[in-house]
Design a protein around this motif. Structure first.
Motif, PDB file in Angstrom:
ATOM      1  N   THR A   1       0.728  -1.224  -0.019  1.00 33.97           N
ATOM      2  CA  THR A   1       0.059  -0.014  -0.133  1.00 33.97           C
ATOM      3  C   THR A   1       0.935   1.246  -0.084  1.00 33.97           C
ATOM      4  O   THR A   1       1.576   1.397   0.771  1.00 33.97           O
ATOM      5  CB  THR A   1      -0.960   0.117   1.276  1.00 33.97           C
ATOM      6  OG1 THR A   1      -1.756  -1.172   1.195  1.00 33.97           O
ATOM      7  CG2 THR A   1      -1.849   1.300   1.356  1.00 33.97           C
TER       8      THR A   1
ATOM      9  N   VAL B   1       7.390   1.068   0.696  1.00 31.06           N
ATOM     10  CA  VAL B   1       7.487   0.544   2.445  1.00 31.06           C
ATOM     11  C   VAL B   1       8.862   0.204   2.461  1.00 31.06           C
ATOM     12  O   VAL B   1       9.514  -0.497   1.986  1.00 31.06           O
ATOM     13  CB  VAL B   1       6.338  -0.161   2.775  1.00 31.06           C
ATOM     14  CG1 VAL B   1       6.712  -0.694   4.084  1.00 31.06           C
ATOM     15  CG2 VAL B   1       5.298   0.243   2.408  1.00 31.06           C
TER      16      VAL B   1
ATOM     17  N   PRO C   1       1.835  -4.044   9.336  1.00 31.97           N
ATOM     18  CA  PRO C   1       0.511  -3.485   9.074  1.00 31.97           C
ATOM     19  C   PRO C   1       0.556  -2.245   8.612  1.00 31.97           C
ATOM     20  O   PRO C   1      -0.565  -1.700   7.868  1.00 31.97           O
ATOM     21  CB  PRO C   1       0.170  -3.349  10.731  1.00 31.97           C
ATOM     22  CG  PRO C   1       1.136  -4.585  11.447  1.00 31.97           C
ATOM     23  CD  PRO C   1       2.317  -4.544  10.617  1.00 31.97           C
ATOM     24  N   ASP C   2       1.400  -1.303   8.798  1.00 29.27           N
ATOM     25  CA  ASP C   2       1.513   0.179   8.370  1.00 29.27           C
ATOM     26  C   ASP C   2       3.106   0.469   8.332  1.00 29.27           C
ATOM     27  O   ASP C   2       3.901  -0.008   8.991  1.00 29.27           O
ATOM     28  CB  ASP C   2       0.822   0.926   9.025  1.00 29.27           C
ATOM     29  CG  ASP C   2       1.151   1.055  10.617  1.00 29.27           C
ATOM     30  OD1 ASP C   2       2.190   1.867  10.819  1.00 29.27           O
ATOM     31  OD2 ASP C   2       0.751   0.664  11.463  1.00 29.27           O
TER      32      ASP C   2
ATOM     33  N   ASP D   1       4.569   2.738   9.506  1.00 27.87           N
ATOM     34  CA  ASP D   1       5.094   3.149  10.795  1.00 27.87           C
ATOM     35  C   ASP D   1       5.286   2.033  11.765  1.00 27.87           C
ATOM     36  O   ASP D   1       5.665   2.474  13.101  1.00 27.87           O
ATOM     37  CB  ASP D   1       4.737   4.498  11.146  1.00 27.87           C
ATOM     38  CG  ASP D   1       4.531   5.768  10.272  1.00 27.87           C
ATOM     39  OD1 ASP D   1       5.634   5.793   9.782  1.00 27.87           O
ATOM     40  OD2 ASP D   1       3.546   6.358  10.348  1.00 27.87           O
ATOM     41  N   ALA D   2       4.927   0.953  11.385  1.00 29.18           N
ATOM     42  CA  ALA D   2       4.867  -0.056  12.677  1.00 29.18           C
ATOM     43  C   ALA D   2       6.211  -0.555  13.004  1.00 29.18           C
ATOM     44  O   ALA D   2       7.053  -0.662  12.214  1.00 29.18           O
ATOM     45  CB  ALA D   2       4.095  -1.268  11.771  1.00 29.18           C
TER      46      ALA D   2
END
Length: 331
Positions: free
Chosen positions: A64, A68, A96-97, A99-100
Protein backbone atom coordinates in the motif's frame (compact mmCIF):
# COMPACT_ATOMS: atom_id res chain seq x y z
CA UNK A 1 3.15 -4.61 3.07
CA UNK A 2 1.84 -8.16 2.94
CA UNK A 3 3.28 -11.10 0.98
CA UNK A 4 3.16 -14.88 0.95
CA UNK A 5 5.63 -17.54 -0.25
CA UNK A 6 5.56 -21.31 -0.69
CA UNK A 7 7.25 -24.13 -2.61
CA UNK A 8 10.36 -23.40 -4.65
CA UNK A 9 10.01 -19.65 -4.12
CA UNK A 10 10.25 -20.18 -0.35
CA UNK A 11 13.42 -22.24 -0.86
CA UNK A 12 14.95 -19.48 -2.99
CA UNK A 13 14.02 -16.89 -0.35
CA UNK A 14 15.65 -19.00 2.37
CA UNK A 15 18.83 -19.26 0.26
CA UNK A 16 18.73 -15.50 -0.22
CA UNK A 17 18.52 -14.87 3.52
CA UNK A 18 21.34 -17.34 4.20
CA UNK A 19 23.57 -15.60 1.64
CA UNK A 20 22.72 -12.11 2.92
CA UNK A 21 23.48 -13.24 6.49
CA UNK A 22 27.01 -14.24 5.43
CA UNK A 23 27.56 -10.72 4.07
CA UNK A 24 26.03 -8.37 6.65
CA UNK A 25 24.16 -8.20 9.94
CA UNK A 26 21.21 -6.01 9.05
CA UNK A 27 18.63 -6.46 6.30
CA UNK A 28 16.79 -3.60 4.68
CA UNK A 29 13.49 -4.37 2.99
CA UNK A 30 12.19 -1.89 0.44
CA UNK A 31 8.80 -2.85 -0.93
CA UNK A 32 7.06 -1.12 -3.81
CA UNK A 33 4.21 -2.31 -6.04
CA UNK A 34 6.78 -3.38 -8.67
CA UNK A 35 9.31 -5.27 -6.51
CA UNK A 36 10.69 -6.23 -3.10
CA UNK A 37 14.36 -5.30 -2.67
CA UNK A 38 16.55 -6.84 0.03
CA UNK A 39 19.80 -5.02 0.85
CA UNK A 40 22.69 -5.57 3.25
CA UNK A 41 26.08 -3.93 3.80
CA UNK A 42 28.87 -5.47 5.86
CA UNK A 43 30.34 -3.73 8.90
CA UNK A 44 33.53 -2.64 7.12
CA UNK A 45 31.46 -1.34 4.19
CA UNK A 46 33.51 -3.36 1.73
CA UNK A 47 30.69 -5.68 0.59
CA UNK A 48 27.16 -4.84 -0.53
CA UNK A 49 24.48 -7.29 -1.63
CA UNK A 50 21.07 -6.71 -3.14
CA UNK A 51 18.38 -9.25 -4.06
CA UNK A 52 15.34 -8.16 -6.09
CA UNK A 53 12.11 -10.18 -6.00
CA UNK A 54 9.32 -9.37 -8.47
CA UNK A 55 5.60 -9.71 -7.65
CA UNK A 56 5.39 -12.88 -9.77
CA UNK A 57 7.88 -14.48 -7.35
CA UNK A 58 5.22 -14.51 -4.61
CA UNK A 59 1.95 -16.37 -4.12
CA UNK A 60 0.40 -13.05 -3.14
CA UNK A 61 2.03 -9.63 -2.92
CA UNK A 62 0.44 -6.38 -1.73
CA UNK A 63 2.04 -3.02 -1.00
CA UNK A 64 0.00 0.00 0.00
CA UNK A 65 1.54 3.27 -1.12
CA UNK A 66 4.54 4.09 -3.27
CA UNK A 67 7.15 2.38 -1.09
CA UNK A 68 7.46 0.77 2.33
CA UNK A 69 10.84 0.48 4.06
CA UNK A 70 12.06 -1.22 7.18
CA UNK A 71 15.29 -2.66 8.55
CA UNK A 72 15.64 -5.80 10.69
CA UNK A 73 18.42 -8.04 12.00
CA UNK A 74 19.30 -10.93 9.70
CA UNK A 75 19.93 -13.30 12.59
CA UNK A 76 16.30 -12.83 13.63
CA UNK A 77 15.07 -13.87 10.17
CA UNK A 78 17.46 -16.84 10.20
CA UNK A 79 15.86 -17.90 13.47
CA UNK A 80 12.43 -17.84 11.83
CA UNK A 81 13.67 -20.05 8.99
CA UNK A 82 15.22 -22.68 11.26
CA UNK A 83 12.05 -24.71 10.83
CA UNK A 84 12.74 -27.32 8.09
CA UNK A 85 11.40 -25.98 4.80
CA UNK A 86 9.95 -29.40 3.92
CA UNK A 87 7.54 -29.01 6.83
CA UNK A 88 6.37 -25.49 5.89
CA UNK A 89 3.29 -25.02 3.71
CA UNK A 90 3.80 -21.27 3.32
CA UNK A 91 5.38 -18.17 4.86
CA UNK A 92 3.46 -14.94 5.30
CA UNK A 93 5.16 -11.61 6.07
CA UNK A 94 3.17 -8.55 7.10
CA UNK A 95 3.95 -4.98 8.09
CA UNK A 96 0.59 -3.50 9.21
CA UNK A 97 1.53 0.09 8.31
CA UNK A 98 4.67 2.00 7.24
CA UNK A 99 5.26 3.27 10.79
CA UNK A 100 4.79 -0.11 12.49
CA UNK A 101 7.55 -1.04 14.95
CA UNK A 102 7.48 -4.77 14.18
CA UNK A 103 7.19 -7.08 11.16
CA UNK A 104 5.07 -10.19 11.59
CA UNK A 105 6.44 -13.46 10.16
CA UNK A 106 4.04 -16.41 10.15
CA UNK A 107 4.83 -20.02 9.24
CA UNK A 108 1.94 -22.36 8.41
CA UNK A 109 3.16 -25.96 8.64
CA UNK A 110 1.74 -29.06 6.96
CA UNK A 111 0.98 -30.65 10.36
CA UNK A 112 -1.41 -27.82 11.17
CA UNK A 113 1.00 -25.94 13.46
CA UNK A 114 1.17 -22.18 13.04
CA UNK A 115 4.22 -20.20 14.22
CA UNK A 116 4.20 -16.42 14.48
CA UNK A 117 7.20 -14.16 15.09
CA UNK A 118 7.36 -10.39 15.55
CA UNK A 119 10.72 -8.89 14.54
CA UNK A 120 11.48 -5.38 15.72
CA UNK A 121 12.30 -2.77 13.06
CA UNK A 122 15.41 -0.70 13.69
CA UNK A 123 14.65 2.91 14.51
CA UNK A 124 15.84 5.45 11.90
CA UNK A 125 18.10 2.94 10.19
CA UNK A 126 20.52 4.24 7.58
CA UNK A 127 19.33 2.61 4.37
CA UNK A 128 21.79 2.71 1.49
CA UNK A 129 21.49 1.81 -2.16
CA UNK A 130 24.36 1.08 -4.53
CA UNK A 131 23.91 1.62 -8.24
CA UNK A 132 26.73 0.14 -10.33
CA UNK A 133 26.12 -0.47 -14.02
CA UNK A 134 27.56 -3.89 -14.83
CA UNK A 135 27.60 -3.01 -18.53
CA UNK A 136 30.31 -0.41 -17.89
CA UNK A 137 32.73 -2.97 -16.46
CA UNK A 138 34.85 -4.06 -19.45
CA UNK A 139 36.06 -7.49 -18.27
CA UNK A 140 33.83 -10.40 -17.29
CA UNK A 141 33.44 -14.15 -17.23
CA UNK A 142 30.67 -16.66 -16.60
CA UNK A 143 31.45 -19.89 -14.78
CA UNK A 144 29.37 -22.82 -13.54
CA UNK A 145 29.27 -22.97 -9.72
CA UNK A 146 30.54 -26.57 -9.62
CA UNK A 147 33.51 -25.63 -11.83
CA UNK A 148 34.42 -22.60 -9.73
CA UNK A 149 34.10 -24.70 -6.56
CA UNK A 150 36.48 -27.23 -8.09
CA UNK A 151 39.00 -24.49 -8.89
CA UNK A 152 38.74 -22.98 -5.41
CA UNK A 153 39.28 -26.39 -3.82
CA UNK A 154 42.94 -26.10 -4.89
CA UNK A 155 43.41 -23.28 -2.39
CA UNK A 156 43.66 -23.51 1.38
CA UNK A 157 40.31 -23.34 3.17
CA UNK A 158 41.73 -20.55 5.37
CA UNK A 159 42.44 -18.30 2.38
CA UNK A 160 40.79 -14.91 2.93
CA UNK A 161 41.57 -13.04 -0.28
CA UNK A 162 42.13 -14.20 -3.84
CA UNK A 163 43.51 -12.47 -6.92
CA UNK A 164 42.03 -12.90 -10.40
CA UNK A 165 44.32 -11.89 -13.29
CA UNK A 166 42.75 -11.51 -16.73
CA UNK A 167 44.70 -11.33 -19.99
CA UNK A 168 43.64 -11.24 -23.59
CA UNK A 169 43.20 -14.74 -25.08
CA UNK A 170 45.95 -15.81 -27.47
CA UNK A 171 46.56 -18.67 -29.86
CA UNK A 172 50.23 -18.93 -28.86
CA UNK A 173 50.96 -22.63 -28.36
CA UNK A 174 53.45 -21.85 -25.59
CA UNK A 175 50.74 -20.16 -23.55
CA UNK A 176 48.21 -22.86 -24.34
CA UNK A 177 45.26 -20.48 -24.19
CA UNK A 178 45.60 -19.97 -20.42
CA UNK A 179 44.39 -16.38 -20.27
CA UNK A 180 43.23 -16.30 -16.63
CA UNK A 181 45.16 -16.82 -13.43
CA UNK A 182 43.81 -17.41 -9.92
CA UNK A 183 46.36 -16.61 -7.24
CA UNK A 184 46.23 -16.73 -3.45
CA UNK A 185 46.93 -13.23 -2.17
CA UNK A 186 50.39 -12.64 -0.70
CA UNK A 187 50.37 -9.82 1.84
CA UNK A 188 53.69 -7.95 1.49
CA UNK A 189 53.31 -6.57 5.03
CA UNK A 190 53.70 -10.05 6.53
CA UNK A 191 57.30 -11.12 6.87
CA UNK A 192 58.30 -14.80 6.94
CA UNK A 193 54.83 -15.83 5.78
CA UNK A 194 54.70 -19.63 5.88
CA UNK A 195 51.25 -19.94 4.28
CA UNK A 196 50.83 -22.08 1.19
CA UNK A 197 50.52 -19.90 -1.91
CA UNK A 198 48.76 -21.34 -4.94
CA UNK A 199 48.58 -20.21 -8.56
CA UNK A 200 46.24 -21.65 -11.19
CA UNK A 201 46.47 -20.85 -14.91
CA UNK A 202 43.14 -21.35 -16.63
CA UNK A 203 42.05 -21.73 -20.23
CA UNK A 204 38.72 -19.85 -20.39
CA UNK A 205 37.54 -22.06 -23.25
CA UNK A 206 37.81 -25.10 -21.00
CA UNK A 207 36.65 -23.75 -17.64
CA UNK A 208 34.33 -20.82 -18.37
CA UNK A 209 31.00 -20.53 -20.13
CA UNK A 210 31.88 -17.03 -21.35
CA UNK A 211 35.00 -14.85 -21.13
CA UNK A 212 35.56 -11.24 -22.15
CA UNK A 213 38.78 -9.24 -21.84
CA UNK A 214 40.76 -7.12 -24.28
CA UNK A 215 43.87 -4.99 -23.88
CA UNK A 216 46.50 -5.07 -21.16
CA UNK A 217 46.31 -7.57 -18.29
CA UNK A 218 44.31 -6.48 -15.24
CA UNK A 219 43.86 -7.95 -11.78
CA UNK A 220 41.46 -7.68 -8.87
CA UNK A 221 41.94 -8.97 -5.32
CA UNK A 222 38.88 -9.47 -3.13
CA UNK A 223 37.43 -11.49 -0.24
CA UNK A 224 36.91 -15.25 -0.59
CA UNK A 225 34.24 -15.51 2.13
CA UNK A 226 31.78 -13.32 0.25
CA UNK A 227 32.58 -15.07 -3.05
CA UNK A 228 31.81 -18.48 -1.53
CA UNK A 229 28.58 -17.19 -0.01
CA UNK A 230 27.33 -15.93 -3.38
CA UNK A 231 28.61 -19.07 -5.09
CA UNK A 232 26.51 -21.24 -2.77
CA UNK A 233 23.48 -19.08 -3.51
CA UNK A 234 23.90 -19.46 -7.28
CA UNK A 235 24.54 -23.19 -6.98
CA UNK A 236 21.37 -23.66 -4.93
CA UNK A 237 19.37 -21.68 -7.50
CA UNK A 238 20.96 -23.77 -10.30
CA UNK A 239 22.29 -20.74 -12.19
CA UNK A 240 25.78 -19.81 -13.38
CA UNK A 241 27.69 -16.97 -11.75
CA UNK A 242 28.71 -13.89 -13.76
CA UNK A 243 31.67 -11.76 -12.54
CA UNK A 244 32.28 -8.24 -13.87
CA UNK A 245 35.38 -6.16 -13.09
CA UNK A 246 37.70 -3.43 -14.39
CA UNK A 247 41.00 -3.19 -12.50
CA UNK A 248 42.60 -3.18 -9.06
CA UNK A 249 40.97 -0.66 -6.74
CA UNK A 250 37.64 -0.68 -8.57
CA UNK A 251 34.66 -2.79 -7.34
CA UNK A 252 33.98 -6.29 -8.66
CA UNK A 253 30.34 -7.17 -9.30
CA UNK A 254 28.79 -10.64 -9.24
CA UNK A 255 25.35 -11.67 -10.47
CA UNK A 256 23.48 -14.83 -11.47
CA UNK A 257 23.63 -15.70 -15.16
CA UNK A 258 20.23 -16.92 -16.22
CA UNK A 259 19.75 -19.22 -19.20
CA UNK A 260 17.19 -16.78 -20.56
CA UNK A 261 17.25 -13.02 -20.35
CA UNK A 262 17.31 -11.84 -16.72
CA UNK A 263 14.38 -9.53 -17.53
CA UNK A 264 12.06 -12.53 -17.72
CA UNK A 265 13.24 -13.97 -14.40
CA UNK A 266 11.21 -13.22 -11.29
CA UNK A 267 14.30 -12.51 -9.16
CA UNK A 268 17.81 -11.11 -9.51
CA UNK A 269 20.80 -10.65 -7.22
CA UNK A 270 23.92 -8.51 -7.09
CA UNK A 271 27.02 -8.69 -4.91
CA UNK A 272 29.55 -5.83 -5.05
CA UNK A 273 32.93 -6.19 -3.35
CA UNK A 274 35.67 -3.66 -2.79
CA UNK A 275 39.05 -4.67 -4.24
CA UNK A 276 42.59 -3.91 -3.19
CA UNK A 277 44.14 -0.67 -4.38
CA UNK A 278 47.47 -2.35 -5.09
CA UNK A 279 47.80 -4.26 -8.34
CA UNK A 280 49.45 -7.66 -7.89
CA UNK A 281 50.79 -7.38 -11.44
CA UNK A 282 52.92 -4.33 -10.86
CA UNK A 283 52.90 -3.83 -7.10
CA UNK A 284 51.56 -0.32 -7.53
CA UNK A 285 48.33 1.41 -6.60
CA UNK A 286 45.85 2.24 -9.35
CA UNK A 287 44.48 5.17 -7.39
CA UNK A 288 45.86 8.58 -6.51
CA UNK A 289 45.07 7.87 -2.86
CA UNK A 290 48.07 6.95 -0.69
CA UNK A 291 48.37 3.32 0.33
CA UNK A 292 49.55 2.87 3.92
CA UNK A 293 52.89 1.08 4.29
CA UNK A 294 52.08 -0.02 7.81
CA UNK A 295 48.91 -1.04 9.63
CA UNK A 296 46.46 1.86 10.05
CA UNK A 297 45.01 2.89 13.41
CA UNK A 298 42.81 0.28 15.03
CA UNK A 299 39.62 2.18 14.35
CA UNK A 300 40.28 1.84 10.62
CA UNK A 301 41.15 -1.86 10.55
CA UNK A 302 39.01 -3.77 8.08
CA UNK A 303 37.63 -7.30 8.29
CA UNK A 304 40.31 -8.39 5.84
CA UNK A 305 43.92 -9.16 6.81
CA UNK A 306 45.35 -6.69 4.33
CA UNK A 307 45.47 -2.97 4.92
CA UNK A 308 45.45 -2.20 1.19
CA UNK A 309 41.74 -2.79 0.59
CA UNK A 310 39.58 0.14 -0.45
CA UNK A 311 37.16 0.38 2.47
CA UNK A 312 34.15 2.47 1.54
CA UNK A 313 33.72 3.83 5.05
CA UNK A 314 37.31 5.18 5.05
CA UNK A 315 36.36 7.63 2.32
CA UNK A 316 34.56 10.86 3.08
CA UNK A 317 30.78 10.78 2.76
CA UNK A 318 30.75 12.91 -0.38
CA UNK A 319 33.54 10.92 -2.02
CA UNK A 320 31.90 7.64 -1.06
CA UNK A 321 28.58 8.44 -2.60
CA UNK A 322 30.00 9.97 -5.78
CA UNK A 323 32.45 7.12 -6.33
CA UNK A 324 30.02 4.24 -5.95
CA UNK A 325 26.68 6.02 -6.33
CA UNK A 326 25.83 4.88 -2.81
CA UNK A 327 23.13 7.15 -1.44
CA UNK A 328 21.73 7.17 2.10
CA UNK A 329 18.02 7.18 2.78
CA UNK A 330 16.75 7.78 6.30
CA UNK A 331 13.70 5.80 7.28
Amino acid sequence: MDWRLSGNALKTFARSVACLARIGNELTLQASPSQLALHTLNSSRSAYQSIILKPSFFDTYTVTGAQVQCSVLLKAICSVLRTPLTSIDHLNVRLPDPDASKVQWTLDCFNGMKKSYWITCNVEADVQQLSLDRRRLPSSFVVRPRDLNRLLSNFQSTLQEITVIATEPTSDDEVGGKAVELRSYIDPAKENDSSLHTQLWIDPCEEFVQYKHTGDPVDVTFGVKELKAFLSFCEGCEVDIHLYFEKAGEPILMAPKFVDDASVSNFDATLVLATMLVSQLHGTTTSSEPVPAAAPPKDNVSEHPSDHTRIWSDLSGLRLFSLLNLSPINI
